[in-house]
Motif scaffolding. Sequence first.
Motif, PDB file in Angstrom:
ATOM      1  N   SER A 267       0.817  -1.207   0.000  1.00 55.50           N
ATOM      2  CA  SER A 267       0.000   0.000   0.000  1.00 55.50           C
ATOM      3  C   SER A 267       0.855   1.264   0.000  1.00 55.50           C
ATOM      4  CB  SER A 267      -0.922   0.018   1.228  1.00 55.50           C
ATOM      5  OG  SER A 267      -0.145   0.125   2.409  1.00 55.50           O
ATOM      6  N   ALA A 268       2.177   1.094   0.141  1.00 56.69           N
ATOM      7  CA  ALA A 268       3.073   2.247   0.172  1.00 56.69           C
ATOM      8  C   ALA A 268       3.003   2.989  -1.157  1.00 56.69           C
ATOM      9  CB  ALA A 268       4.497   1.787   0.435  1.00 56.69           C
ATOM     10  N   SER A 269       3.006   4.312  -1.104  1.00 60.18           N
ATOM     11  CA  SER A 269       2.905   5.109  -2.315  1.00 60.18           C
ATOM     12  C   SER A 269       3.943   6.211  -2.290  1.00 60.18           C
ATOM     13  CB  SER A 269       1.487   5.686  -2.454  1.00 60.18           C
ATOM     14  OG  SER A 269       1.141   6.427  -1.304  1.00 60.18           O
ATOM     15  N   ALA A 270       3.618   7.354  -2.920  1.00 62.43           N
ATOM     16  CA  ALA A 270       4.609   8.410  -3.088  1.00 62.43           C
ATOM     17  C   ALA A 270       5.117   8.966  -1.761  1.00 62.43           C
ATOM     18  CB  ALA A 270       4.023   9.536  -3.931  1.00 62.43           C
ATOM     19  N   TYR A 271       4.293   8.916  -0.714  1.00 60.97           N
ATOM     20  CA  TYR A 271       4.740   9.500   0.555  1.00 60.97           C
ATOM     21  C   TYR A 271       5.958   8.761   1.116  1.00 60.97           C
ATOM     22  CZ  TYR A 271       3.076   5.900   3.821  1.00 60.97           C
ATOM     23  OH  TYR A 271       2.918   4.735   4.540  1.00 60.97           O
ATOM     24  N   ASN A 272       6.136   7.488   0.718  1.00 58.19           N
ATOM     25  CA  ASN A 272       7.312   6.741   1.158  1.00 58.19           C
ATOM     26  C   ASN A 272       8.601   7.345   0.618  1.00 58.19           C
ATOM     27  OD1 ASN A 272       6.080   4.950   2.800  1.00 58.19           O
ATOM     28  ND2 ASN A 272       6.388   3.160   1.520  1.00 58.19           N
ATOM     29  N   LYS A 273       8.516   7.991  -0.549  1.00 59.90           N
ATOM     30  CA  LYS A 273       9.706   8.638  -1.096  1.00 59.90           C
ATOM     31  C   LYS A 273      10.163   9.762  -0.176  1.00 59.90           C
ATOM     32  CE  LYS A 273       8.607   7.874  -6.003  1.00 59.90           C
ATOM     33  NZ  LYS A 273       8.432   8.542  -7.314  1.00 59.90           N
ATOM     34  N   ILE A 274       9.204  10.549   0.300  1.00 56.47           N
ATOM     35  CA  ILE A 274       9.537  11.661   1.187  1.00 56.47           C
ATOM     36  C   ILE A 274      10.138  11.146   2.488  1.00 56.47           C
ATOM     37  CG2 ILE A 274       8.610  13.637   2.448  1.00 56.47           C
ATOM     38  CD1 ILE A 274       6.425  13.808   0.305  1.00 56.47           C
ATOM     39  N   LEU A 275       9.514  10.099   3.054  1.00 53.32           N
ATOM     40  CA  LEU A 275      10.034   9.514   4.287  1.00 53.32           C
ATOM     41  C   LEU A 275      11.430   8.949   4.065  1.00 53.32           C
ATOM     42  CD1 LEU A 275       6.817   7.645   5.532  1.00 53.32           C
ATOM     43  CD2 LEU A 275       7.797   9.745   6.462  1.00 53.32           C
ATOM     44  N   SER A 276      11.632   8.317   2.901  1.00 49.88           N
ATOM     45  CA  SER A 276      12.940   7.735   2.602  1.00 49.88           C
ATOM     46  C   SER A 276      14.009   8.804   2.460  1.00 49.88           C
ATOM     47  CB  SER A 276      12.862   6.892   1.328  1.00 49.88           C
ATOM     48  OG  SER A 276      11.976   5.807   1.481  1.00 49.88           O
ATOM     49  N   VAL A 277      13.649   9.944   1.864  1.00 53.65           N
ATOM     50  CA  VAL A 277      14.602  11.050   1.744  1.00 53.65           C
ATOM     51  C   VAL A 277      15.064  11.502   3.127  1.00 53.65           C
ATOM     52  CG1 VAL A 277      14.818  13.491   1.117  1.00 53.65           C
ATOM     53  CG2 VAL A 277      13.833  11.883  -0.508  1.00 53.65           C
ATOM     54  N   LEU A 278      14.156  11.470   4.099  1.00 54.10           N
ATOM     55  CA  LEU A 278      14.497  11.906   5.454  1.00 54.10           C
ATOM     56  C   LEU A 278      15.600  11.049   6.061  1.00 54.10           C
ATOM     57  CD1 LEU A 278      11.006  12.745   7.006  1.00 54.10           C
ATOM     58  CD2 LEU A 278      12.805  14.348   6.352  1.00 54.10           C
ATOM     59  N   TYR A 279      15.421   9.711   6.015  1.00 52.92           N
ATOM     60  CA  TYR A 279      16.387   8.871   6.737  1.00 52.92           C
ATOM     61  C   TYR A 279      17.565   8.434   5.884  1.00 52.92           C
ATOM     62  CZ  TYR A 279      14.540   4.478   4.728  1.00 52.92           C
ATOM     63  OH  TYR A 279      14.170   3.469   3.874  1.00 52.92           O
ATOM     64  N   THR A 280      17.496   8.576   4.558  1.00 49.97           N
ATOM     65  CA  THR A 280      18.638   8.185   3.726  1.00 49.97           C
ATOM     66  C   THR A 280      19.532   9.359   3.348  1.00 49.97           C
ATOM     67  OG1 THR A 280      17.368   8.422   1.652  1.00 49.97           O
ATOM     68  CG2 THR A 280      17.363   6.247   2.715  1.00 49.97           C
ATOM     69  N   ILE A 281      18.959  10.561   3.238  1.00 49.38           N
ATOM     70  CA  ILE A 281      19.714  11.701   2.737  1.00 49.38           C
ATOM     71  C   ILE A 281      19.791  12.840   3.739  1.00 49.38           C
ATOM     72  CG2 ILE A 281      19.787  13.482   0.934  1.00 49.38           C
ATOM     73  CD1 ILE A 281      18.581  11.449  -0.987  1.00 49.38           C
ATOM     74  N   MET A 282      18.668  13.170   4.382  1.00 46.07           N
ATOM     75  CA  MET A 282      18.652  14.316   5.288  1.00 46.07           C
ATOM     76  C   MET A 282      19.336  14.017   6.626  1.00 46.07           C
ATOM     77  SD  MET A 282      17.331  16.769   3.631  1.00 46.07           S
ATOM     78  CE  MET A 282      17.143  17.918   4.978  1.00 46.07           C
ATOM     79  N   ILE A 283      19.034  12.854   7.226  1.00 43.79           N
ATOM     80  CA  ILE A 283      19.591  12.529   8.537  1.00 43.79           C
ATOM     81  C   ILE A 283      21.119  12.482   8.526  1.00 43.79           C
ATOM     82  CG2 ILE A 283      19.701  10.774  10.350  1.00 43.79           C
ATOM     83  CD1 ILE A 283      17.145  12.455  10.280  1.00 43.79           C
ATOM     84  N   PRO A 284      21.763  11.859   7.517  1.00 50.71           N
ATOM     85  CA  PRO A 284      23.235  11.895   7.504  1.00 50.71           C
ATOM     86  C   PRO A 284      23.806  13.310   7.475  1.00 50.71           C
ATOM     87  CG  PRO A 284      22.444  10.196   6.019  1.00 50.71           C
ATOM     88  CD  PRO A 284      21.239  10.957   6.469  1.00 50.71           C
ATOM     89  N   MET A 285      23.079  14.255   6.868  1.00 55.58           N
ATOM     90  CA  MET A 285      23.536  15.646   6.871  1.00 55.58           C
ATOM     91  C   MET A 285      23.309  16.302   8.229  1.00 55.58           C
ATOM     92  SD  MET A 285      22.034  18.958   4.838  1.00 55.58           S
ATOM     93  CE  MET A 285      20.610  18.955   5.933  1.00 55.58           C
ATOM     94  N   LEU A 286      22.176  15.985   8.873  1.00 54.49           N
ATOM     95  CA  LEU A 286      21.799  16.658  10.114  1.00 54.49           C
ATOM     96  C   LEU A 286      22.558  16.148  11.341  1.00 54.49           C
ATOM     97  CD1 LEU A 286      17.920  16.874   9.639  1.00 54.49           C
ATOM     98  CD2 LEU A 286      19.581  18.737   9.433  1.00 54.49           C
ATOM     99  N   ASN A 287      22.968  14.883  11.330  1.00 51.80           N
ATOM    100  CA  ASN A 287      23.592  14.303  12.521  1.00 51.80           C
ATOM    101  C   ASN A 287      24.785  15.097  13.042  1.00 51.80           C
ATOM    102  OD1 ASN A 287      21.861  12.213  13.178  1.00 51.80           O
ATOM    103  ND2 ASN A 287      22.944  10.679  11.975  1.00 51.80           N
TER     104      ASN A 287
END
Length: 315
Positions: A267-287
């Motif tokens: 049932s996962a849709s486009a919103y999973n892309k946004i969530l994935s961007v958070l933990y794959t790309i944004m979090i490594p920058m923010l840590n």
Amino acid sequence: MALGQNHTTVTRFILLGLTDQADQKQLLFAVFLLIYSMTLVGNLGMIDLIRASSALHTPMYFLLSVLSFLDICSSSVFTPRLLISFLTTDQSISFAGCVAQMALTVLHGAGECLLLAIMAYDRFVAICRPLLYHTIMSKRLCVQLVMVTYAMGVFFSALQTGNAFILPYCGPNIIDHYFCDIPPVLQLSCSDTTVANVILFFFSALVTVPTVSVILVSYTYILVTIYRMRSLEAQRKAFSTCASHLTALSFFYVPLFLVYVQLNPESASAYNKILSVLYTIMIPMLNPLIYSLRNKDVKAAVQVRVLNLSRKGIC
């Protein structure tokens, strides 16, 4: 290779990426290039700072340097491929490349989950057992825990990747994502994926639930200990050392749970892309920012490091 009259084995997948709008791709390229540059500079800077500053040669900062290394590796799995997709019309990835990307995704994701739990235990020992801290969290134990983290990451990576690619792929090859994530890849299989989805849910929960339990138990004891401290200054100092870790935990685990630990991954849709961007790309920058902005030791080490580099430059 033919599988039947109308089916052939998939040799390449098509990644749809974040957008198909040409006018948005240039802007997104600039944004994600900036994010990736900040990720590399921030995490490499954190590793160099911890290595060069003797005041930061403690178990907590050793684990933080390992986290920075994981963040560099994790971000490098996704961001360069995403940047290329903004510049070219070829969105395809080979079957072997998809397998490798998924394996590295699970490896670094599981490794970060385990490492964050170890860091929570480290804070528990530092605040609740301060007199025994250096005895319990010895350098040897820290190295062993990091080795176990990588070993478990490889183990879960092999299981999850094998679970996904043991299925036949003989029809559609379009992945509605910017990387080879497990849920969207499973949707392309030309066989029943019920068992595979159950295995995905089980092993995802096997990584996240125990690590979150360790974190919750550790911080429950920590908060009780802080509450019992008589000195307000001691309370403030103890809580400030944990605030950055709690912030990083929230940013990492919330999107991770929403993407992987769900009863119906299809049932996962486009919103999973946004969530994935958070933990794959944004979090490594923010840590690096999260762990440095509220940390007096890191700020002091930065000042000393900059002063030493400036003196070397003058000489």
